[in-house]
Design a protein around this motif. Structure first.
Motif, PDB file in Angstrom:
ATOM      1  N   PHE A 132     -10.708  -0.848   9.642  1.00 39.47           N
ATOM      2  CA  PHE A 132      -9.336  -0.864   9.114  1.00 39.47           C
ATOM      3  C   PHE A 132      -8.468   0.131   9.872  1.00 39.47           C
ATOM      4  O   PHE A 132      -7.320  -0.151  10.209  1.00 39.47           O
ATOM      5  CB  PHE A 132      -9.349  -0.513   7.621  1.00 39.47           C
ATOM      6  N   ARG A 133      -9.041   1.302  10.135  1.00 40.62           N
ATOM      7  CA  ARG A 133      -8.253   2.326  10.835  1.00 40.62           C
ATOM      8  C   ARG A 133      -7.933   1.865  12.249  1.00 40.62           C
ATOM      9  O   ARG A 133      -6.883   2.212  12.789  1.00 40.62           O
ATOM     10  CB  ARG A 133      -8.986   3.677  10.805  1.00 40.62           C
TER      11      ARG A 133
ATOM     12  N   VAL B  90     -14.167  -3.825   1.783  1.00 39.29           N
ATOM     13  CA  VAL B  90     -13.376  -3.203   2.849  1.00 39.29           C
ATOM     14  C   VAL B  90     -13.787  -3.706   4.234  1.00 39.29           C
ATOM     15  O   VAL B  90     -14.769  -4.444   4.398  1.00 39.29           O
ATOM     16  CB  VAL B  90     -13.436  -1.662   2.781  1.00 39.29           C
ATOM     17  N   SER B  91     -13.022  -3.211   5.200  1.00 38.31           N
ATOM     18  CA  SER B  91     -13.159  -3.675   6.584  1.00 38.31           C
ATOM     19  C   SER B  91     -14.590  -3.576   7.114  1.00 38.31           C
ATOM     20  O   SER B  91     -15.069  -4.488   7.785  1.00 38.31           O
ATOM     21  CB  SER B  91     -12.211  -2.879   7.477  1.00 38.31           C
TER      22      SER B  91
ATOM     23  N   TYR C 251     -10.950  -9.780   3.131  1.00 40.53           N
ATOM     24  CA  TYR C 251     -10.455 -10.420   4.349  1.00 40.53           C
ATOM     25  C   TYR C 251     -10.974 -11.855   4.450  1.00 40.53           C
ATOM     26  O   TYR C 251     -10.504 -12.628   5.273  1.00 40.53           O
ATOM     27  CB  TYR C 251     -10.867  -9.586   5.572  1.00 40.53           C
TER      28      TYR C 251
ATOM     29  N   LYS D  72     -13.309   1.181  -4.544  1.00 40.69           N
ATOM     30  CA  LYS D  72     -13.278   0.947  -3.100  1.00 40.69           C
ATOM     31  C   LYS D  72     -14.142   1.969  -2.381  1.00 40.69           C
ATOM     32  O   LYS D  72     -14.016   3.148  -2.677  1.00 40.69           O
ATOM     33  CB  LYS D  72     -11.828   1.084  -2.641  1.00 40.69           C
TER      34      LYS D  72
ATOM     35  N   LYS E 245     -11.229  12.706   5.278  1.00 42.28           N
ATOM     36  CA  LYS E 245     -10.402  12.603   4.075  1.00 42.28           C
ATOM     37  C   LYS E 245     -11.130  13.123   2.828  1.00 42.28           C
ATOM     38  O   LYS E 245     -10.800  12.769   1.701  1.00 42.28           O
ATOM     39  CB  LYS E 245      -9.944  11.147   3.894  1.00 42.28           C
TER      40      LYS E 245
ATOM     41  N   ASP F 147       0.845  -1.187   0.000  1.00 43.85           N
ATOM     42  CA  ASP F 147       0.000   0.000   0.000  1.00 43.85           C
ATOM     43  C   ASP F 147       0.884   1.242   0.000  1.00 43.85           C
ATOM     44  O   ASP F 147       1.845   1.319   0.756  1.00 43.85           O
ATOM     45  CB  ASP F 147      -0.875  -0.012   1.262  1.00 43.85           C
TER      46      ASP F 147
ATOM     47  N   ASP G 186      -3.308  10.666   4.553  1.00 46.17           N
ATOM     48  CA  ASP G 186      -2.567   9.971   3.495  1.00 46.17           C
ATOM     49  C   ASP G 186      -1.504  10.858   2.859  1.00 46.17           C
ATOM     50  O   ASP G 186      -0.683  10.386   2.077  1.00 46.17           O
ATOM     51  CB  ASP G 186      -3.547   9.491   2.407  1.00 46.17           C
TER      52      ASP G 186
ATOM     53  N   SER H 295      -3.039   4.113  -2.541  1.00 50.92           N
ATOM     54  CA  SER H 295      -4.387   4.296  -1.998  1.00 50.92           C
ATOM     55  C   SER H 295      -4.586   5.722  -1.507  1.00 50.92           C
ATOM     56  O   SER H 295      -5.543   6.014  -0.805  1.00 50.92           O
ATOM     57  CB  SER H 295      -4.610   3.322  -0.832  1.00 50.92           C
TER      58      SER H 295
ATOM     59  N   ALA I 299       0.612   5.117   0.723  1.00 47.10           N
ATOM     60  CA  ALA I 299      -0.098   6.264   1.308  1.00 47.10           C
ATOM     61  C   ALA I 299       0.635   6.539   2.610  1.00 47.10           C
ATOM     62  O   ALA I 299       1.257   5.635   3.170  1.00 47.10           O
ATOM     63  CB  ALA I 299      -1.567   5.943   1.586  1.00 47.10           C
TER      64      ALA I 299
ATOM     65  N   TYR J 251     -14.468   2.347   6.217  1.00 48.38           N
ATOM     66  CA  TYR J 251     -13.054   2.059   6.527  1.00 48.38           C
ATOM     67  C   TYR J 251     -12.768   2.033   8.025  1.00 48.38           C
ATOM     68  O   TYR J 251     -11.622   1.805   8.432  1.00 48.38           O
ATOM     69  CB  TYR J 251     -12.111   3.108   5.902  1.00 48.38           C
TER      70      TYR J 251
ATOM     71  N   ASP K 164      -0.602   7.418   5.553  1.00 50.30           N
ATOM     72  CA  ASP K 164      -1.360   7.343   6.812  1.00 50.30           C
ATOM     73  C   ASP K 164      -0.785   6.454   7.920  1.00 50.30           C
ATOM     74  O   ASP K 164      -0.877   6.817   9.081  1.00 50.30           O
ATOM     75  CB  ASP K 164      -2.847   7.048   6.564  1.00 50.30           C
TER      76      ASP K 164
ATOM     77  N   LYS L  39     -11.559   5.739  -5.195  1.00 55.93           N
ATOM     78  CA  LYS L  39     -11.627   5.474  -3.755  1.00 55.93           C
ATOM     79  C   LYS L  39     -12.465   6.558  -3.093  1.00 55.93           C
ATOM     80  O   LYS L  39     -12.158   7.744  -3.188  1.00 55.93           O
ATOM     81  CB  LYS L  39     -10.225   5.439  -3.159  1.00 55.93           C
TER      82      LYS L  39
ATOM     83  N   GLN M 121     -10.332  11.968  -0.997  1.00 54.00           N
ATOM     84  CA  GLN M 121     -11.112  10.805  -1.420  1.00 54.00           C
ATOM     85  C   GLN M 121     -12.446  11.280  -2.007  1.00 54.00           C
ATOM     86  O   GLN M 121     -12.910  12.383  -1.736  1.00 54.00           O
ATOM     87  CB  GLN M 121     -11.338   9.868  -0.226  1.00 54.00           C
TER      88      GLN M 121
ATOM     89  N   TYR N  84     -12.427  -3.609  -3.672  1.00 53.74           N
ATOM     90  CA  TYR N  84     -11.952  -3.892  -2.312  1.00 53.74           C
ATOM     91  C   TYR N  84     -13.182  -4.031  -1.428  1.00 53.74           C
ATOM     92  O   TYR N  84     -13.901  -3.059  -1.199  1.00 53.74           O
ATOM     93  CB  TYR N  84     -11.067  -2.745  -1.831  1.00 53.74           C
TER      94      TYR N  84
HETATM   95  C1  PBG Z   1      -5.137   3.959   3.649  1.00 53.26           C
HETATM   96  C2  PBG Z   1      -6.081   2.857   3.346  1.00 53.26           C
HETATM   97  C3  PBG Z   1      -7.376   2.700   3.887  1.00 53.26           C
HETATM   98  C4  PBG Z   1      -7.833   1.464   3.461  1.00 53.26           C
HETATM   99  C5  PBG Z   1      -6.851   0.903   2.645  1.00 53.26           C
HETATM  100  N1  PBG Z   1      -5.780   1.792   2.570  1.00 53.26           N
HETATM  101  C6  PBG Z   1      -8.139   3.543   4.843  1.00 53.26           C
HETATM  102  C7  PBG Z   1      -8.344   4.968   4.576  1.00 53.26           C
HETATM  103  O1  PBG Z   1      -8.251   5.458   3.450  1.00 53.26           O
HETATM  104  O2  PBG Z   1      -8.615   5.655   5.574  1.00 53.26           O
HETATM  105  C8  PBG Z   1      -9.149   0.861   3.866  1.00 53.26           C
HETATM  106  C9  PBG Z   1      -9.277  -0.628   3.785  1.00 53.26           C
HETATM  107  C10 PBG Z   1     -10.407  -1.192   4.564  1.00 53.26           C
HETATM  108  O3  PBG Z   1     -11.250  -0.479   5.146  1.00 53.26           O
HETATM  109  O4  PBG Z   1     -10.488  -2.433   4.608  1.00 53.26           O
HETATM  110  N2  PBG Z   1      -4.772   4.807   2.671  1.00 53.26           N
END
Ligand code: PBG
Length: 332
Positions: free
Chosen positions: A211-212, A281-282, A321, A256, A225, A125, A137, A172, A127, A208, A129, A202, A229, A279
């Motif tokens: 994930f954070r 995501v989480s 996941y 995503k 963001k 990845d 990011d 990302s 970015a 997200y 962050d 994105k 984004q 993706y």
């Molecule tokens: C960071 C990034 C994020 C995710 C992947 N890369 C989070 C964000 O942009 O805050 C999210 C992935 C997920 O939620 O599974 N640049």
């Protein structure tokens, strides 16, 4: 094409649904293990596998355990792993220098995976962050997330990851102009086979959240963001971003989050015909797991249905996941 449908009872759609044998003959889309990319979280230490509370079933692993996970994934036939570092808060700074440290957690994990399972593709990845004191990011100057200076850092990060052995770079960050800058730098450094999967569309998404937590950015993030984004209300803009990133040299493009944005997946695949990924995501994962844990849905069936939906929407693959669980099911 205007499909011809005979009137009832000449046409009975239920004939085609009468048995698994017939359903299988008329099935339009399939999900295979080759469609799966597995995102995993790496942390420091040794012999550690630590659960992420907001993502039941997901672990943060130390580098040695990442190598084990890569071996397992390769054994299951999963073609690619995507790495995300949980960075020690003490290493988070305003200048984000840890991001391009050749020996940072992510780059050590790449090398460990390449040693343990040389055939699995490793995606990283790009970015700032995980390394940024304020969780953004990009670099923050007077409250603004600055674009051009961030790109210079992202390029350094890209080169360090390619040097470590990454096969696919996954920007990302959503800065403008980064794909061209990264492609140029990779070519100049002789990494002409290193691919770029652009997180092109994105969205600034609430999905997200877990994930954070997993990468330890929740506490750090100040503000949101939305200045980099995408606005979840937009769809045409996604096509323009995909076109722009392909034009700058992206090999693959990503949408995503996934499930709430299947309309975008379909438009992108139809519009460009490029290798297209979503993706899951989480937050999507957490919703399914939480409902399943409560006995409110069947977790396994929901997982399969949610992943198949990406194929139906035109995706060539999915970051999920669920990858190992799904691969195990597909392996029988
Ligand atoms: C960071 C990034 C994020 C995710 C992947 N890369 C989070 C964000 O942009 O805050 C999210 C992935 C997920 O939620 O599974 N640049």
């Amino acid at each position: 094409m205007t499909p011809t449908v005979a009137p009832f009872p000449q046409a009975r759609f239920r004939r085609a649904r009468q048995s698994e044998a017939i359903r299988s003959l008329v099935r339009e889309n399939t999900l295979g293990v080759g469609d799966l990319i597995w995102p995993i979280f790496v942390r420091d230490g040794d012999g550690i596998e630590e659960p992420v509370p907001s993502m039941p079933g997901v672990l943060r692993r130390s580098v040695d355990r990442i190598a084990d996970a890569a071996r397992d994934a390769a054994g299951l036939g999963i073609p690619a792993i995507c790495l995300f570092p949980y960075t020690d808060p003490a290493l988070k700074t305003e200048d984000c220098a840890e991001a391009w440290n050749p020996d940072n957690l992510c780059n050590r994990a790449v090398r460990a995976i390449k040693d343990a399972a040389p055939d699995i593709a490793v995606m990283t990845d790009v970015a700032l962050d995980p390394y940024n004191i304020n969780g953004h990011d990009g670099f923050v100057e007077n409250g603004e997330i600055v674009n051009d200076r961030t790109i210079e850092a992202l390029v350094k990060m890209t080169l360090a990851q390619a040097e470590a052995g990454a096969d696919i770079i996954g920007p990302s960050d959503m800065m403008d102009g980064r794909i061209g800058a990264m492609r140029g730098a990779l070519e100049s450094a002789g990494h002409h086979n290193v691919m770029i999967m652009s997180y092109a569309a994105k969205y600034a998404s609430a999905f997200y959240g877990p994930f954070r937590d997993a990468v330890g950015a929740s506490g750090a993030l100040t503000g949101d963001k939305k200045t980099y984004q995408m606005d979840p209300a937009n769809s045409d803009e996604a096509l323009r971003l995909i076109q722009r990133d392909l034009g700058e040299g992206a090999d693959m493009v990503m949408i995503k989050p996934g499930m709430p944005y299947l309309d975008i997946c379909r438009r992108v695949k139809d519009g460009f015909g490029a290798p297209t990924y979503a993706y899951q995501v989480s937050g999507e994962y957490a919703m399914i797991q939480a409902a399943a844990q409560n006995g409110w849905i069947d977790g396994e069936k929901t997982m399969i249905e949610s992943l198949l939906a990406f194929k139906r929407a035109g995706c060539d693959g999915v970051l999920t996941y669920f990858a190992p669980a799904m691969a195990r099911l597909l392996g029988g």
